[in-house]
Scaffold this active site. Structure first.
Site, PDB file in Angstrom:
ATOM      1  N   ALA A  19      28.203  -2.124 -27.050  1.00  0.00           N
ATOM      2  CA  ALA A  19      28.669  -1.037 -27.745  1.00  0.00           C
ATOM      3  C   ALA A  19      28.773   0.046 -26.567  1.00  0.00           C
ATOM      4  CB  ALA A  19      27.449  -0.690 -28.659  1.00  0.00           C
ATOM      5  N   SER A  43      19.522   0.794 -18.861  1.00  0.00           N
ATOM      6  CA  SER A  43      18.414   0.254 -18.073  1.00  0.00           C
ATOM      7  C   SER A  43      18.450  -1.259 -17.685  1.00  0.00           C
ATOM      8  CB  SER A  43      17.206   0.756 -18.800  1.00  0.00           C
ATOM      9  OG  SER A  43      16.027  -0.154 -18.451  1.00  0.00           O
ATOM     10  N   VAL A  51      24.563 -11.375 -26.827  1.00  0.00           N
ATOM     11  CA  VAL A  51      25.397 -12.109 -27.803  1.00  0.00           C
ATOM     12  C   VAL A  51      26.809 -11.394 -28.293  1.00  0.00           C
ATOM     13  CG1 VAL A  51      23.805 -13.970 -28.550  1.00  0.00           C
ATOM     14  CG2 VAL A  51      23.722 -11.729 -29.509  1.00  0.00           C
ATOM     15  N   ALA A  54      32.322 -14.021 -30.651  1.00  0.00           N
ATOM     16  CA  ALA A  54      33.364 -14.138 -31.335  1.00  0.00           C
ATOM     17  C   ALA A  54      33.945 -12.822 -32.000  1.00  0.00           C
ATOM     18  CB  ALA A  54      32.836 -15.032 -32.581  1.00  0.00           C
ATOM     19  N   LYS A  82      41.213 -17.375 -30.888  1.00  0.00           N
ATOM     20  CA  LYS A  82      40.507 -17.556 -32.279  1.00  0.00           C
ATOM     21  C   LYS A  82      41.494 -17.246 -33.415  1.00  0.00           C
ATOM     22  CE  LYS A  82      36.642 -16.129 -35.104  1.00  0.00           C
ATOM     23  NZ  LYS A  82      35.641 -15.036 -35.394  1.00  0.00           N
ATOM     24  N   PRO A 100      41.340 -18.024 -42.245  1.00  0.00           N
ATOM     25  CA  PRO A 100      42.343 -17.710 -41.189  1.00  0.00           C
ATOM     26  C   PRO A 100      42.712 -16.124 -40.854  1.00  0.00           C
ATOM     27  CG  PRO A 100      43.426 -18.216 -43.313  1.00  0.00           C
ATOM     28  CD  PRO A 100      42.111 -18.125 -43.459  1.00  0.00           C
ATOM     29  N   LEU A 337      24.486  -1.728 -32.620  1.00  0.00           N
ATOM     30  CA  LEU A 337      23.181  -2.431 -33.447  1.00  0.00           C
ATOM     31  C   LEU A 337      22.250  -1.145 -33.692  1.00  0.00           C
ATOM     32  CD1 LEU A 337      22.454  -5.217 -31.275  1.00  0.00           C
ATOM     33  CD2 LEU A 337      23.658  -5.301 -33.326  1.00  0.00           C
ATOM     34  N   THR A 348      31.427  -9.654 -37.142  1.00  0.00           N
ATOM     35  CA  THR A 348      31.802  -8.283 -37.440  1.00  0.00           C
ATOM     36  C   THR A 348      31.133  -7.123 -36.679  1.00  0.00           C
ATOM     37  OG1 THR A 348      30.238  -8.141 -39.038  1.00  0.00           O
ATOM     38  CG2 THR A 348      32.453  -8.812 -39.912  1.00  0.00           C
ATOM     39  N   GLY A 438      38.353  -1.043 -44.505  1.00  0.00           N
ATOM     40  CA  GLY A 438      37.601  -2.245 -44.510  1.00  0.00           C
ATOM     41  C   GLY A 438      38.245  -3.477 -43.545  1.00  0.00           C
TER      42      GLY A 438
HETATM   43  C1  LIG Z   1      22.437 -13.383 -32.979  1.00  0.00           C
HETATM   44  C2  LIG Z   1      23.283 -12.576 -32.890  1.00  0.00           C
HETATM   45  C3  LIG Z   1      24.848 -12.675 -32.934  1.00  0.00           C
HETATM   46  C4  LIG Z   1      26.052 -12.266 -32.801  1.00  0.00           C
HETATM   47  N1  LIG Z   1      27.217 -12.401 -32.670  1.00  0.00           N
HETATM   48  C5  LIG Z   1      28.136 -11.630 -32.712  1.00  0.00           C
HETATM   49  C6  LIG Z   1      29.608 -12.392 -32.703  1.00  0.00           C
HETATM   50  O1  LIG Z   1      29.709 -13.465 -32.456  1.00  0.00           O
HETATM   51  N2  LIG Z   1      30.536 -11.352 -32.671  1.00  0.00           N
HETATM   52  C7  LIG Z   1      30.455 -10.040 -32.914  1.00  0.00           C
HETATM   53  O2  LIG Z   1      31.136  -9.119 -32.668  1.00  0.00           O
HETATM   54  N3  LIG Z   1      29.229  -9.380 -32.882  1.00  0.00           N
HETATM   55  C8  LIG Z   1      27.885 -10.342 -32.731  1.00  0.00           C
HETATM   56  N4  LIG Z   1      26.831  -9.916 -32.890  1.00  0.00           N
HETATM   57  C9  LIG Z   1      26.640  -8.352 -32.625  1.00  0.00           C
HETATM   58  C10 LIG Z   1      26.670  -7.972 -31.168  1.00  0.00           C
HETATM   59  O3  LIG Z   1      25.987  -8.713 -30.287  1.00  0.00           O
HETATM   60  C11 LIG Z   1      26.468  -6.483 -30.921  1.00  0.00           C
HETATM   61  O4  LIG Z   1      27.079  -5.584 -31.877  1.00  0.00           O
HETATM   62  C12 LIG Z   1      26.820  -6.245 -29.458  1.00  0.00           C
HETATM   63  O5  LIG Z   1      26.365  -6.904 -28.550  1.00  0.00           O
HETATM   64  C13 LIG Z   1      26.357  -4.676 -29.318  1.00  0.00           C
HETATM   65  O6  LIG Z   1      24.987  -4.561 -29.021  1.00  0.00           O
HETATM   66  P1  LIG Z   1      24.623  -3.168 -28.563  1.00  0.00           P
HETATM   67  O7  LIG Z   1      25.284  -2.592 -27.471  1.00  0.00           O
HETATM   68  O8  LIG Z   1      24.441  -2.172 -29.642  1.00  0.00           O
HETATM   69  O9  LIG Z   1      22.923  -3.390 -28.227  1.00  0.00           O
HETATM   70  P2  LIG Z   1      22.557  -4.059 -26.939  1.00  0.00           P
HETATM   71  O10 LIG Z   1      23.251  -5.194 -26.300  1.00  0.00           O
HETATM   72  O11 LIG Z   1      20.892  -4.281 -27.223  1.00  0.00           O
HETATM   73  O12 LIG Z   1      22.362  -3.035 -25.819  1.00  0.00           O
HETATM   74  C14 LIG Z   1      21.424  -1.948 -25.753  1.00  0.00           C
HETATM   75  C15 LIG Z   1      21.607  -1.032 -24.372  1.00  0.00           C
HETATM   76  O13 LIG Z   1      20.622   0.104 -24.712  1.00  0.00           O
HETATM   77  C16 LIG Z   1      20.112   0.191 -23.597  1.00  0.00           C
HETATM   78  N5  LIG Z   1      18.563   0.818 -23.685  1.00  0.00           N
HETATM   79  C17 LIG Z   1      17.738   0.599 -24.689  1.00  0.00           C
HETATM   80  N6  LIG Z   1      16.773   1.218 -24.712  1.00  0.00           N
HETATM   81  C18 LIG Z   1      16.897   1.921 -23.375  1.00  0.00           C
HETATM   82  C19 LIG Z   1      15.983   3.151 -22.770  1.00  0.00           C
HETATM   83  N7  LIG Z   1      14.888   3.425 -23.139  1.00  0.00           N
HETATM   84  N8  LIG Z   1      16.673   3.592 -21.787  1.00  0.00           N
HETATM   85  C20 LIG Z   1      17.958   3.187 -21.068  1.00  0.00           C
HETATM   86  N9  LIG Z   1      18.640   2.485 -21.845  1.00  0.00           N
HETATM   87  C21 LIG Z   1      18.128   1.696 -22.890  1.00  0.00           C
HETATM   88  C22 LIG Z   1      19.802  -1.539 -22.856  1.00  0.00           C
HETATM   89  O14 LIG Z   1      19.312  -1.567 -21.704  1.00  0.00           O
HETATM   90  C23 LIG Z   1      21.183  -2.041 -23.273  1.00  0.00           C
HETATM   91  O15 LIG Z   1      21.973  -1.547 -22.140  1.00  0.00           O
HETATM   92  C24 LIG Z   1      25.685 -10.523 -32.790  1.00  0.00           C
HETATM   93  C25 LIG Z   1      24.436 -10.086 -32.897  1.00  0.00           C
HETATM   94  C26 LIG Z   1      23.224 -10.879 -32.789  1.00  0.00           C
HETATM   95  C27 LIG Z   1      22.058 -10.394 -32.919  1.00  0.00           C
END
Ligand SMILES: Cc1cc2nc3c(=O)[nH]c(=O)nc-3n(C[C@H](O)[C@H](O)[C@H](O)COP(=O)(O)OP(=O)(O)OC[C@H]3O[C@@H](n4cnc5c(N)ncnc54)[C@H](O)[C@@H]3O)c2cc1C
Length: 508
Positions: A19, A43, A51, A54, A82, A100, A337, A348, A438
């Site tokens: 993200a 950090s 993860v 896809a 895909k 599909p 997230l 998604t 959507g």
């Molecule tokens: C089981 C699972 C399977 C998934 N599969 C898919 C998929 O196939 N396709 C898809 O599109 N999406 C999928 N997703 C969703 C996808 O993984 C997330 O949307 C995506 O990785 C984004 O995560 P994020 O960047 O929001 O969070 P994170 O990857 O958790 O990143 C958070 C960041 O914040 C930083 N951070 C946190 N606290 C602090 C702090 N105090 N100080 C400094 N930095 C901090 C961390 O170091 C990290 O860099 C899946 C999710 C899960 C749980």
């Protein structure tokens, strides 16, 4: 950039997961040249969720807008193409269908094709919707090539996405953003400093005492929701009552067999298991509800069902399905997230990140953040989340499975009125509720309805204008056009070898 003192000049992104880096890349590419300063704090000690392999076809347009070359990105992220997702054992054990990225047939006299298929079925003609979908048939035959530019060619009737290493994607976007002037700051955020008059975030403080100030903050801190939840106190809509899975165990394994242009999602006793083929390995995960299976049993089930030798130990992740009450509050937007998570089914996560960023750029505020812009943003994000939620929920409730307590729970779950309405309309007349905002449009709903045995009682009466024999001929001809076109397509593995990997060798 106009330096009117209401203009935002400094944006701070907290978090460097997918993200954070997608946001950074989009902001630096689209607004960086105008003088906007973007800082990203991450950090390494905390790490990322790691993860998200896809994707949906929308990501191609995200990358294209940034000017990213597809073949280069595919090489760097070890990606495969895909064409959709194969769902096994969802409606009942033994079922298999593909959702599909593309159409089923084509409209005839402005009536969607599936109504003609329904009418043919009522006439006793042996017909199946899949035969009229180029991406379904191509996926089943392990074929791939990009869509044809001519919209009249059946080879143009599909889209595609990627299956890639999400960690490598984030690394790629980091290089991309840093090359466009982004400042990366390593360190843990330990405090968020709120302005006592406005309630806005003024700055964040790092563990080493350094303050980083900004006009606007993007919370990409993952499930922690460091800014949006901890500092601004925005609540969370818990949708566990609709989407009960709350954990996943993941592992990578050796890739065995031909290179498949689709993801597989197999329903299991207490959840479902994904299989995502990349160039160098296969990603796997068992998504489950902890009320129905223990972590150990889930891990054992996953590890016993890998296609090849494991390359990693099982890794456990916990989540609560739902959405942030407001994705934009004060001078902060939650992306990724921290803004919500609806579980991995239908891939998604990255799509919703893309939506969040695109809408934010479209509604880009001034420093004082007009409430109307913020409300509009939250309205659009609410719709996006809710429509994805309903689509995912359909997979769980359109089932006759009664072989485990988990499926008995899902089959009898209460569902939101918004989904009930869609299902009722389809059951009665074969009509799909259409909408603009959507991720999933008519063909996606059709794939799951038919794939999970929701058969419409009626069909559009305008199809009766076509004589029975003409109908049979039209369907046969469409199926044969699809079949012949698939015959001309390349093998997916060969396509990657020749058009992705060979172009690297030639560049070298
Ligand atoms: C089981 C699972 C399977 C998934 N599969 C898919 C998929 O196939 N396709 C898809 O599109 N999406 C999928 N997703 C969703 C996808 O993984 C997330 O949307 C995506 O990785 C984004 O995560 P994020 O960047 O929001 O969070 P994170 O990857 O958790 O990143 C958070 C960041 O914040 C930083 N951070 C946190 N606290 C602090 C702090 N105090 N100080 C400094 N930095 C901090 C961390 O170091 C990290 O860099 C899946 C999710 C899960 C749980």
């Amino acid at each position: 950039m106009n330096t009117d003192n209401r203009d935002i000049q400094n944006i701070v992104i907290v978090g460097g997961g997918t993200a954070g880096w997608m946001t950074a890349a989009a902001l630096t590419a689209t607004l960086g040249k105008g003088g906007l300063n973007v800082t990203l704090i991450e950090s390494e000690a905390i790490g990322t969720v790691g993860v998200g392999e896809a994707t949906l076809p929308h990501i191609r347009f995200f990358n294209q807008k940034l000017g990213i070359d597809e073949a280069t990105l595919m090489r760097e992220t070890k990606a495969t193409y895909k064409l959709g997702i194969e769902f096994k054992d969802w409606g009942k054990i033994g079922d298999s269908y593909i959702h599909p990225f593309g159409d089923f047939g084509f409209d005839i006299n402005r009536v969607p094709f599936h109504h003609y298929v329904s009418r043919a079925a009522k006439l006793g003609q042996n017909t199946h919707l899949d035969s009229y979908s180029l991406p379904v048939m191509a996926a089943r035959h392990g074929k791939f090539q990009p869509p044809h530019p001519d919209p009249n060619n059946v080879l143009s009737t599909f889209g595609y996405a990627y299956q890639f290493d999400a960690g490598l994607y984030a690394q790629y976007l980091r290089k991309f953003s840093e090359a466009r002037g982004l400042t990366r700051q390593e360190g843990r955020v330990v405090q968020t400093n709120i302005n006592s008059e406005t309630g806005f975030i003024d700055s964040v403080t790092l563990e080493n005492g350094q303050d980083i100030a900004g006009d606007f903050f993007i919370d990409c801190s993952g499930f922690r929701g460091l800014l949006i939840k901890d500092a601004l106190g925005v609540g969370y809509r818990d949708w566990t009552n609709y989407l009960p899975c709350n954990r996943a165990v993941t592992a990578a394994c050796e890739h065995i067999g031909p290179s498949l242009p689709y993801t597989t999602a197999t329903a299991k006793a207490s959840g479902w298991q994904w299989r995502i083929p990349l160039q160098h390995r296969t990603g796997n995960g068992y998504v489950y509800c902890s009320d129905f299976i223990s972590d150990d049993e889930a891990a054992n089930t996953l590890m016993a069902d890998l296609e090849g030798p494991a390359r990693t130990d099982p890794k456990m992740l916990r989540f609560t399905t739902g959405q942030r009450d407001k994705c934009w509050e004060k001078n902060c937007v939650a992306v990724g997230l921290s803004g919500g998570f609806l579980e991995p089914l239908e891939s998604t996560g990255l799509y919703l990140i893309q939506e969040a960023i695109t809408n934010f750029i479209e509604l880009f505020p001034t420093k004082d953040c007009d409430a109307v812009d913020r409300d509009e943003y939250n309205r659009i994000m609410d719709i996006s989340f809710e429509r994805v939620r309903d689509f995912l929920l359909l997979h769980y409730v359109a089932t006759t499975r009664d072989d485990s307590p988990f499926w008995n729970h899902c089959r009898t779950m209460e569902i939101p009125d918004s989904l009930q309405y869609k299902m009722d309309l389809f059951r009665s007349s074969g009509r799909v509720v259409t909408y603009e905002i959507g991720a999933f449009k008519d063909p996606s709903w059709l794939a799951v309805y038919y794939g999970q045995n929701i058969v419409p009682q009626g069909y559009n009466p305008l199809t009766d204008l076509m004589p029975d024999t003409v109908l049979a001929g039209q369907l046969a001809q469409t199926a044969s056009t699809v079949d012949n076109a698939v015959g001309t397509m390349q093998n997916h593995g060969d396509y990657i070898k020749h058009h992705v990997l060979r172009s690297a060798a030639m560049d070298a």
